[in-house]
Design an enzyme around this catalytic site. Structure first.
Site, PDB file in Angstrom:
ATOM      1  N   GLU A  89     -50.127  18.488 -88.811  1.00 47.19           N
ATOM      2  CA  GLU A  89     -50.493  17.061 -88.920  1.00 47.19           C
ATOM      3  C   GLU A  89     -49.832  16.429 -90.130  1.00 47.19           C
ATOM      4  O   GLU A  89     -49.257  15.341 -90.065  1.00 47.19           O
ATOM      5  CB  GLU A  89     -52.021  16.933 -89.073  1.00 47.19           C
ATOM      6  CG  GLU A  89     -52.783  16.779 -87.793  1.00 47.19           C
ATOM      7  CD  GLU A  89     -54.259  16.507 -88.048  1.00 47.19           C
ATOM      8  OE1 GLU A  89     -54.998  16.462 -87.069  1.00 47.19           O
ATOM      9  OE2 GLU A  89     -54.674  16.341 -89.220  1.00 47.19           O
ATOM     10  N   GLY A 220     -29.615 -14.772-102.334  1.00 44.68           N
ATOM     11  CA  GLY A 220     -29.056 -15.515-101.213  1.00 44.68           C
ATOM     12  C   GLY A 220     -29.632 -16.912-101.176  1.00 44.68           C
ATOM     13  O   GLY A 220     -30.514 -17.267-101.970  1.00 44.68           O
ATOM     14  N   GLY A 225     -34.226 -15.365 -95.883  1.00 37.75           N
ATOM     15  CA  GLY A 225     -35.073 -14.217 -95.568  1.00 37.75           C
ATOM     16  C   GLY A 225     -35.195 -13.206 -96.687  1.00 37.75           C
ATOM     17  O   GLY A 225     -35.515 -12.041 -96.442  1.00 37.75           O
ATOM     18  N   LYS A 226     -34.991 -13.630 -97.921  1.00 40.20           N
ATOM     19  CA  LYS A 226     -35.084 -12.709 -99.073  1.00 40.20           C
ATOM     20  C   LYS A 226     -36.499 -12.154 -99.207  1.00 40.20           C
ATOM     21  O   LYS A 226     -36.697 -10.945 -99.396  1.00 40.20           O
ATOM     22  CB  LYS A 226     -34.677 -13.433-100.366  1.00 40.20           C
ATOM     23  CG  LYS A 226     -33.282 -14.017-100.360  1.00 40.20           C
ATOM     24  CD  LYS A 226     -32.942 -14.698-101.666  1.00 40.20           C
ATOM     25  CE  LYS A 226     -33.784 -15.922-101.944  1.00 40.20           C
ATOM     26  NZ  LYS A 226     -33.561 -17.015-100.987  1.00 40.20           N
TER      27      LYS A 226
END
Length: 946
Positions: A89, A220, A225-226
């Site tokens: 597991e 950016g 989308g940083k």
């Protein structure tokens, strides 16, 4: 073990928590209470109550449950390691942590973490048994590695915590799990578009295995989308640290509540201290350094915009313990440079496939557009330019709307940008200094896609200091440079347009910049311009009549940039604003510039295809004027007196077919770098003497009536190229030796040129001497061999019968061409990059070539069509050690020395076309790849073949 790197599937979370435990140790007490507490809080938990006996493999259903659980809570008890089931597991949990970003929370139940990590005590004893009973040693190795990894993660020590009360420990564990679940971003398909590959790159930069402290900057443009990327990384790796915190929107938070509040958040979250109070930033920095310097922490600082924020929250690496990682997101690359960030990652826009996916998740709640909406979706995606922010906003806005509404939105976006997108993007602009804002707006309105060098030249004329300003805009993710051109994301450009228009959206004449054709034509025709206008850029794709009122330019008293292209105007302006720095008017309609135009601030004049006869009369003192381009101005007769233009750097008068003379003052322009008079076919008079200290290139190609080369009064140490083709020049002055830096001298098709001065041998930098088509030139100076730098000589179609004997001294000579008038096998332009020796005969006796033993750089030797007899071939032909191609076609020799050919160890191609007298083919070297020739009749008659 499975390859983690190959796993790219998006995890599907079915359970919040998976409980891993040794049943006989904790099932009936600790685990049952923990399970009940989790369930009461609405935390969906998997607990296996059907543990199989030792030796059996765990079921596929159990493996699936592990894989589909966000958090794995592992209770390490005394006999945990005795169960191979538990260890399998655990190995699967570690795999899911590394491959899928599953969070691990270890609980050490009356067991010391070091015992688990190092497999001592009962854990060591358990492994002694496993070693004896299990043959699969790789399985045991995985168990050991999994224990070491899991025990290294910060967790809960029972009963050390909560004063030894297990119930309190359970309560705290449940609170911790709840906190972690709250922080998770919803991991659906939408949030994974384009994320996986980017996360992998960031993880490579972070290198979690390394012990040292590392910092990674993610930068950016706004909306790229940083934050999403940083959040995805944080969620996947946060459990590897003793403490972790994601500080959202540091820029905005610090502005509202101060940096002290953010320092409090870092310490409270990581140290789990409530009601912590910091009085000032200095105190907070010291406390972070002292309290966290021994802790392995993960800190994400989102949306940093000032160095003070970094210095207060993550000043130096030694503030944090070994293995700590600091992640910073920002729009400003230079902030990362100033703070000595270890690695930087620039976030790029989504590709077309990713953009369509992200838009579709927001607009249709699936990963592709709905039927009949494909074309409209592609138009929206194109508008968004791969910017995630725009794709999400526009997709969400269009969700559930009908086709008519979609079409309406597409049309609206062509004229009116989306407010929510613009507000987000404007933040980057607001952080610029005043001059940086001016540069940005000029690029957005006028210069996008233009060459950086040319843009900088224009911006410099406005005193905008473009070299540092452009650099700042790049660092702040507002522009990029590709192949020498300045580029800007379409939505960033649209944001710039909106800033210019926002004060008077419906009145273009009040804007600081005019760039839309329809707006400009309207305000000029109706005389609606105001003193606000600083730049006017009218660039029509096809010629069109434009009505301009005489008074239009009088009102533009602040105008510094004027460009008009392809606009037909019936008559020129009576007035031009004196503030103009850059005047670019293609087809300027007047015979001269207005008399009232003072032009004292003028830096550049570009009036191509104009009707100018003379720019102005007399002397004008224009100390700032650097650039004049009147190319293709067919009515221009003479140039102005240049005495008052000491700063002139570029004078371009190409194809001015009526130009007769260049004012003598042009010969003394100390700043002039380029003089281009190409194809000025009526030009007769140049300055008789020149001393152009800065001149780099002079072009008079095609000036067929220029018959005299100016006397050079002194050293011109910057002139590298002289293009004097097809002129009537008869000789060069001995003062040519003053061109000490000359690299290229092109005198081709100067049909009156009869000789070259011996002083040419003093041009020690000369590499290319081009004399093709100089039909009266009968010889080259014997001193030519003293120019050691020479690499190319072209004497095609000249009267030269034999090169000078000193030619063998030219060790660097790569190209030598004396191509005859009868057959042009090669042209110098086509072979400029080749290593060529090309000799063509000029008289009936045949061309006799001197020794070639010193020409060691030749790769191609062409002696075709030279009427050479047997004695005409160089006897030392075999000494050309670099020769790769040899052409001896159309000659009259009957044999070739076998040793000459055989010794050419690099020869690949041999051409013998038209050698009608050749009787014996020589022995060829092993390197030969191709022989080209036409067999004579006698060869065919005797049935001989090669």
């Amino acid at each position: 073990m499975r390859n983690i790197a190959s796993s790219s599937s998006t995890p599907k979370w079915t359970y919040d928590v998976f409980l891993s435990f040794r049943g006989e140790d904790v099932r009936k007490n600790f685990v049952d209470f923990l399970y009940s507490s989790l369930q009461q809080k609405g935390i969906y938990t998997f607990k296996d109550d059907e543990k199989l006996e030792r030796g059996r493999s765990i079921s596929s259903a159990l493996l699936q449950a592990i894989k589909e659980s966000r958090i794995a809570v592992i209770i390490f008890s005394e006999n945990y390691a005795a169960s191979s089931w538990c260890l399998d597991e655990l190995a699967e949990i570690i795999y899911c942590n590394q491959a899928l970003g599953q969070t691990i929370l270890p609980v050490f139940y009356y067991v010391d973490p070091s015992v688990v990590r190092k497999q001592k005590g009962s854990f060591g004893q358990a492994f002694v048994k496993h070693e004896d009973e299990i043959e699969d040693k790789e399985r045991i190795r995985r168990w050991r590695a999994a224990l070491a990894e899991a025990a290294s993660i910060s967790g809960w020590d029972v009963p050390s915590t909560a004063d030894g009360h297990e119930s309190k420990c359970i309560q705290q564990i449940v609170e911790d799990v709840m906190g972690k679940l709250k922080n998770f971003v919803e991991d659906d398909e939408e949030n994974h578009v384009g994320i996986h590959s980017r996360v992998q790159k960031i993880n490579a930069f972070l290198n979690l295995v390394a012990d040292e402290v590392r910092s990674v900057g993610i930068w950016g443009m706004s909306g790229i989308g940083k934050t999403t990327l940083a959040r995805a990384v944080f969620d996947r790796i946060s459990t590897h640290f003793e403490g972790a915190i994601f500080l959202h929107e540091v820029r905005e938070h610090s502005k509202r509540y101060g940096l002290e509040n953010l320092q409090e958040k870092i310490l409270s979250e990581i140290l789990r201290i409530k009601e912590l109070r910091i009085n000032n930033v200095f105190e907070g920095s010291n406390m972070i350094k002292k309290r966290l310097c021994y802790k392995k922490v993960l800190i994400v600082l989102d949306d940093i915009d000032h160095l003070d924020q970094l210095e207060a929250l993550a000043g130096k690496h030694d503030w944090f313990g070994k293995g700590s990682r600091i992640i910073i997101t920002t729009k400003d690359k230079h902030l990362l440079v100033k703070h000595d960030i270890d690695r930087m990652y620039k976030v790029e826009v989504l590709d077309k496939y990713e953009a369509v996916q992200l838009f579709s998740w927001n607009a249709f709640k699936k990963n592709c557009p709905a039927k009949d909406y494909e074309e409209l979706s592609l138009q929206i995606v194109h508008y968004a330019g791969g910017l995630p922010l725009a794709l999400k906003i526009l997709g969400s806005f269009l969700y559930g709307r009908d086709m008519t509404e979609w079409r309406s939105e597409v049309e609206r976006l062509k004229k009116i940008p989306e407010d929510d997108i613009m507000k987000k993007l404007t933040v980057s602009f607001d952080g610029l200094q005043r001059i940086e804002k001016e540069i940005f707006l000029d690029i957005a309105c006028f210069f996008k896609g233009k060459k950086k060098e040319n843009i900088a030249r224009v911006l410099d004329s406005f005193n905008f200091y473009p070299h540092i300003g452009i650099k700042v805009l790049i660092e702040k993710s507002l522009i990029t440079v590709s192949k020498g051109r300045i580029l800007m994301h379409p939505l960033i450009q649209e944001m710039g347009w909106q800033i210019v228009r926002e004060k008077a959206p419906e009145e273009p004449g009040k804007h600081s910049r005019l760039w839309v054709d329809e707006d400009i034509c309207d305000v000029l025709a109706r005389d609606r311009v105001t003193e606000n206008v600083e730049g006017l850029w009218l660039h029509l794709s096809t010629p069109k009549y434009v009505a301009i009122k005489n008074e239009a330019f009088e009102k533009m008293i602040k105008l510094r940039l004027l460009k008009i292209h392809n606009a037909y105007v019936s008559r020129g302006p009576n007035h031009l604003p004196n503030e103009i720095r850059w005047l670019n008017w293609h087809g300027y309609p007047s015979k001269s510039l207005p008399d009232s135009f003072q032009a004292e601030k003028l830096v550049g004049i570009k009036l191509q295809n104009s009707r100018i006869i003379e720019l102005w009369k007399g002397i004008k003192f224009l100390n700032k004027l650097k650039f004049i381009n009147l190319s293709h101005s067919q009515k221009l007769i003479r140039t102005p007196d240049f005495t008052g233009i000491p700063s002139l750097e570029r004078l371009v008068l190409e194809n001015c077919s009526s130009l007769i003379e260049i004012h003598s003052s042009a010969g003394y322009l100390k700043s002039l770098k380029l003089l281009n008079l190409r194809n000025c076919t009526s030009l007769r008079r140049l300055p008789k003497q020149i001393l152009l200290e800065s001149l780099e290139v002079i072009i008079l190609s095609g000036c067929s009536k220029v018959d005299e080369f100016p006397e050079i009064l002194g050293p011109m140490n910057h002139l590298r190229a002289v293009y004097w083709e097809a002129t009537a020049v008869k000789e060069l002055p001995p003062s040519i030796e003053n061109l000490t830096a000359l690299v290229v001298l092109n005198l081709s098709y100067c049909k009156s040129l009869a000789s070259l001065p011996s002083s040419i041998s003093k041009l020690k930098c000369l590499k290319a001497l081009i004399l093709s088509g100089c039909s009266k030139l009968g010889r080259l100076p014997e001193e030519l061999g003293y120019i050691e730098s020479l690499e190319e000589i072209y004497g095609d179609e000249t009267a030269i019968s034999q090169p000078p004997s000193s030619i063998i001294l030219l060790k660097n000579l790569r190209t030598l061409s004396f191509r005859g008038c009868q057959a042009m096998a090669l042209s110098w332009r086509a072979r400029l990059s080749s290593l060529v020796l090309h000799a063509r005969g000029q008289d009936s006796r045949g061309f006799v070539f001197p020794s070639v033993s010193g020409l060691n750089s030749l790769a191609i030797l062409d002696l075709s069509d030279c009427s050479m007899l047997d004695e005409g071939l160089p006897c030392d032909l075999g000494s050309l050690s670099s020769l790769q191609e040899l052409n001896l076609g159309r000659n009259n020799f009957s044999s070739i020395s076998a040793s000459s050919i055989r010794n050419l160890s690099r020869l690949r191609i041999l051409e013998l076309i038209g050698c009608k007298r050749l009787q014996i083919l020589p022995e060829l070297p092993r390197s030969i790849e191709q022989v080209v020739f036409k067999l004579p009749k006698w060869y065919m008659q005797h049935g001989r073949t090669c």
